[in-house]
Scaffold this motif. Structure first.
Motif, PDB file in Angstrom:
ATOM      1  N   UNK A  19       0.021   0.758   1.193  1.00 44.50           N
ATOM      2  CA  UNK A  19      -0.766   1.501   2.239  1.00 44.50           C
ATOM      3  C   UNK A  19      -0.727   3.073   1.671  1.00 44.50           C
ATOM      4  N   UNK A  20       0.454   3.382   1.289  1.00 40.82           N
ATOM      5  CA  UNK A  20       0.391   4.796   0.655  1.00 40.82           C
ATOM      6  C   UNK A  20      -0.578   5.175  -0.211  1.00 40.82           C
ATOM      7  N   UNK A  21      -0.624   3.889  -1.079  1.00 37.86           N
ATOM      8  CA  UNK A  21      -1.716   4.159  -2.433  1.00 37.86           C
ATOM      9  C   UNK A  21      -3.025   4.004  -1.885  1.00 37.86           C
ATOM     10  N   UNK A  22      -3.203   3.090  -1.006  1.00 34.59           N
ATOM     11  CA  UNK A  22      -4.725   2.923  -0.344  1.00 34.59           C
ATOM     12  C   UNK A  22      -5.114   4.192   0.364  1.00 34.59           C
ATOM     13  N   UNK A  23      -4.055   4.858   1.064  1.00 33.75           N
ATOM     14  CA  UNK A  23      -4.417   5.919   1.707  1.00 33.75           C
ATOM     15  C   UNK A  23      -4.937   7.160   0.882  1.00 33.75           C
ATOM     16  N   UNK A  24      -4.231   7.268  -0.429  1.00 33.49           N
ATOM     17  CA  UNK A  24      -4.343   8.079  -1.395  1.00 33.49           C
ATOM     18  C   UNK A  24      -5.981   8.069  -1.768  1.00 33.49           C
ATOM     19  N   UNK A  25      -6.559   6.799  -1.937  1.00 35.67           N
ATOM     20  CA  UNK A  25      -7.979   6.774  -2.607  1.00 35.67           C
ATOM     21  C   UNK A  25      -8.895   6.306  -1.389  1.00 35.67           C
TER      22      UNK A  25
ATOM     23  N   UNK B  23      -5.529   7.092   9.015  1.00 37.09           N
ATOM     24  CA  UNK B  23      -4.731   7.999   8.428  1.00 37.09           C
ATOM     25  C   UNK B  23      -4.808   9.523   8.976  1.00 37.09           C
ATOM     26  N   UNK B  24      -3.673  10.155   9.111  1.00 36.51           N
ATOM     27  CA  UNK B  24      -3.488  11.683   9.183  1.00 36.51           C
ATOM     28  C   UNK B  24      -2.626  12.119   8.285  1.00 36.51           C
ATOM     29  N   UNK B  25      -2.902  13.771   8.472  1.00 40.44           N
ATOM     30  CA  UNK B  25      -2.006  14.252   7.428  1.00 40.44           C
ATOM     31  C   UNK B  25      -2.828  14.794   6.547  1.00 40.44           C
ATOM     32  N   UNK B  26      -2.195  14.969   5.339  1.00 39.15           N
ATOM     33  CA  UNK B  26      -3.195  15.803   3.983  1.00 39.15           C
ATOM     34  C   UNK B  26      -2.934  14.930   2.973  1.00 39.15           C
ATOM     35  N   UNK B  27      -3.724  14.663   2.049  1.00 42.83           N
ATOM     36  CA  UNK B  27      -3.618  14.097   0.768  1.00 42.83           C
ATOM     37  C   UNK B  27      -4.808  14.921  -0.204  1.00 42.83           C
ATOM     38  N   UNK B  28      -4.311  15.625  -1.176  1.00 46.84           N
ATOM     39  CA  UNK B  28      -5.081  16.355  -1.970  1.00 46.84           C
ATOM     40  C   UNK B  28      -4.901  15.833  -3.337  1.00 46.84           C
ATOM     41  N   UNK B  29      -6.022  15.297  -3.825  1.00 47.39           N
ATOM     42  CA  UNK B  29      -5.996  14.484  -5.307  1.00 47.39           C
ATOM     43  C   UNK B  29      -6.876  15.294  -5.969  1.00 47.39           C
ATOM     44  N   UNK B  30      -6.144  16.115  -7.092  1.00 46.39           N
ATOM     45  CA  UNK B  30      -7.093  16.986  -7.820  1.00 46.39           C
ATOM     46  C   UNK B  30      -8.132  17.943  -7.030  1.00 46.39           C
ATOM     47  N   UNK B  31      -7.255  18.540  -5.856  1.00 41.91           N
ATOM     48  CA  UNK B  31      -8.070  19.507  -5.132  1.00 41.91           C
ATOM     49  C   UNK B  31      -8.986  18.902  -4.227  1.00 41.91           C
ATOM     50  N   UNK B  32      -9.241  17.553  -4.169  1.00 41.26           N
ATOM     51  CA  UNK B  32      -9.929  17.161  -3.111  1.00 41.26           C
ATOM     52  C   UNK B  32      -9.040  16.412  -2.009  1.00 41.26           C
ATOM     53  N   UNK B  33      -9.497  16.623  -0.732  1.00 43.50           N
ATOM     54  CA  UNK B  33      -8.779  16.154   0.366  1.00 43.50           C
ATOM     55  C   UNK B  33      -9.570  14.721   0.560  1.00 43.50           C
TER      56      UNK B  33
ATOM     57  N   UNK C 274      -8.157  12.325   2.702  1.00 44.31           N
ATOM     58  CA  UNK C 274      -7.750  11.918   4.376  1.00 44.31           C
ATOM     59  C   UNK C 274      -8.941  12.453   5.243  1.00 44.31           C
ATOM     60  N   UNK C 275      -9.862  11.508   5.647  1.00 44.75           N
ATOM     61  CA  UNK C 275     -10.957  11.850   6.363  1.00 44.75           C
ATOM     62  C   UNK C 275     -12.127  12.249   5.574  1.00 44.75           C
ATOM     63  N   UNK C 276     -11.920  12.042   4.558  1.00 43.60           N
ATOM     64  CA  UNK C 276     -13.283  12.335   3.626  1.00 43.60           C
ATOM     65  C   UNK C 276     -14.251  11.264   3.834  1.00 43.60           C
ATOM     66  N   UNK C 277     -15.832  11.696   3.744  1.00 46.24           N
ATOM     67  CA  UNK C 277     -16.899  10.593   3.661  1.00 46.24           C
ATOM     68  C   UNK C 277     -16.615  10.085   2.210  1.00 46.24           C
ATOM     69  N   UNK C 278     -17.293   8.535   2.398  1.00 47.44           N
ATOM     70  CA  UNK C 278     -17.365   7.724   1.273  1.00 47.44           C
ATOM     71  C   UNK C 278     -17.854   8.454   0.112  1.00 47.44           C
ATOM     72  N   UNK C 279     -18.956   9.295   0.164  1.00 52.36           N
ATOM     73  CA  UNK C 279     -19.523   9.851  -0.746  1.00 52.36           C
ATOM     74  C   UNK C 279     -18.452  10.741  -1.878  1.00 52.36           C
ATOM     75  N   UNK C 280     -17.739  11.515  -1.061  1.00 50.83           N
ATOM     76  CA  UNK C 280     -16.489  12.203  -1.686  1.00 50.83           C
ATOM     77  C   UNK C 280     -15.464  11.318  -2.484  1.00 50.83           C
ATOM     78  N   UNK C 281     -15.154  10.185  -1.548  1.00 50.60           N
ATOM     79  CA  UNK C 281     -14.427   9.437  -2.073  1.00 50.60           C
ATOM     80  C   UNK C 281     -14.860   8.704  -3.485  1.00 50.60           C
TER      81      UNK C 281
END
Ligand SMILES: Nc1ncnc2c1ncn2[C@@H]1O[C@H](COP(=O)(O)OP(=O)(O)OP(=O)(O)O)[C@@H](O)[C@H]1O
Length: 266
Positions: free
Chosen positions: A45-51, A60-70, A72-79
């Motif tokens: 679940x941790x890895x799935x939440x990252x992506x 999910x709540x909290x913060x996941x920054x991947x290469x500068x992109x947040x 958590x809560x990001x719209x599908x387009x950004x993901x």
């Protein structure tokens, strides 16, 4: 530089149960981190939440920054932009990543074409090179085959070739060898180790097996019931586990290693 920065990540099921609880860790560019813990500890679940790939109904709540992109809560387009380019994933069961109705060559060609813009013969040659890099013989035959026409070990290599085709900064490998025979497992681990080293990629490697994780990663984070129990360099954790739960994991890895030693011919 920090590539993946997870802070206070919490994942809840639709019934409100907390499945990942206030988890924090970082992975620097080129670094290899192992997530280890028994079944159900929250690694996947941790890895799935990252992506941003959590099952419907989970939050999910909290913060996941991947290469500068947040994420958590990001719209599908950004993901979608992040997946493949910044991080790609290899799952335990390669059939989850492969389309049963599409020839394997085409499945590798899609991400390759997206990244490189290659077409026609050049793209076909790039696909063959990608298959050769994961040590698949007869790339022409594998390209034309469908997933069910090759072995489980070969399928996992194709899934790895697909993940690497985008040249992601981070490879997430979730129990990538668990479904394979022991001899094929060792080859796959060696392959992942070599390929990510050559590309200076970072790795987040998930396994319930400390012996497997220690072959590929420098550092491990031990999870239990959705929480981080301890983290540190692999050799420190193996030599001097601080927590009782980690001691159990180390002891079972040792038992496994010595059982394998006893079985291997000398
Ligand atoms: N789709 C789901 N709906 C509800 N609960 C789930 C779902 N997926 C996982 N869980 C629960 O979340 C917890 C963490 O699961 P997760 O798959 O992350 O564990 P894991 O450490 O990766 O274990 P494994 O090695 O068995 O995959 C478990 O208690 C599991 O039962």
């Amino acid at each position: 530089m920090t590539l993946l920065d997870v802070r206070g990540l919490t994942v809840r099921a639709s019934d409100g149960r907390t499945l990942v609880d206030d988890l924090s860790f970082t992975v620097a560019g080129g670094e290899r981190l192992g997530l280890i813990g028994e079944s159900g500890s929250g690694k996947s679940l941790t890895t799935l939440a990252v992506l941003g790939l959590l099952p419907d109904g989970m939050t999910s709540a909290g913060s996941v920054e991947l290469a500068g992109t947040q994420t958590v809560g990001a719209p599908e387009k950004r993901l979608t932009a992040v997946r493949g380019r910044d991080a790609a994933v290899v799952f335990q069961e390669p059939l989850t990543a492969l389309d049963p109705l599409m020839r394997l060559g085409r499945q590798i060609a899609e991400p390759l074409a997206r990244r490189t813009g290659l077409k026609g013969k050049q793209l076909r040659e790039a696909v063959h090179r990608a298959l050769e890099q994961v040590r698949l013989p007869e790339p022409g035959r594998i390209s034309r085959a469908f997933a069910h026409e090759i072995s489980g070990g070969q399928r996992q290599r194709v899934a790895l070739a697909m993940a690497l085709a985008c040249e992601p900064k981070l490879l997430i490998a979730d129990e990538p060898t668990t479904a394979l025979d022991v001899s094929v497992q060792a080859e796959m681990l060696e392959l992942i180790d070599t390929l990510v080293r050559e590309r200076e990629m970072a790795v987040l490697f998930v396994s319930h097996d400390l012996a497997v994780v220690s072959r590929v990663t420098d550092r491990v984070l031990v999870m239990k019931d959705g929480r981080a129990v301890e983290q540190g360099a692999v050799h420190d954790i193996v030599r001097a586990p601080r927590e009782e739960y980690t001691r159990t994991l180390v002891a079972s890895a040792r038992r496994l290693e010595s059982a394998l030693d006893l079985r291997s011919p000398r």
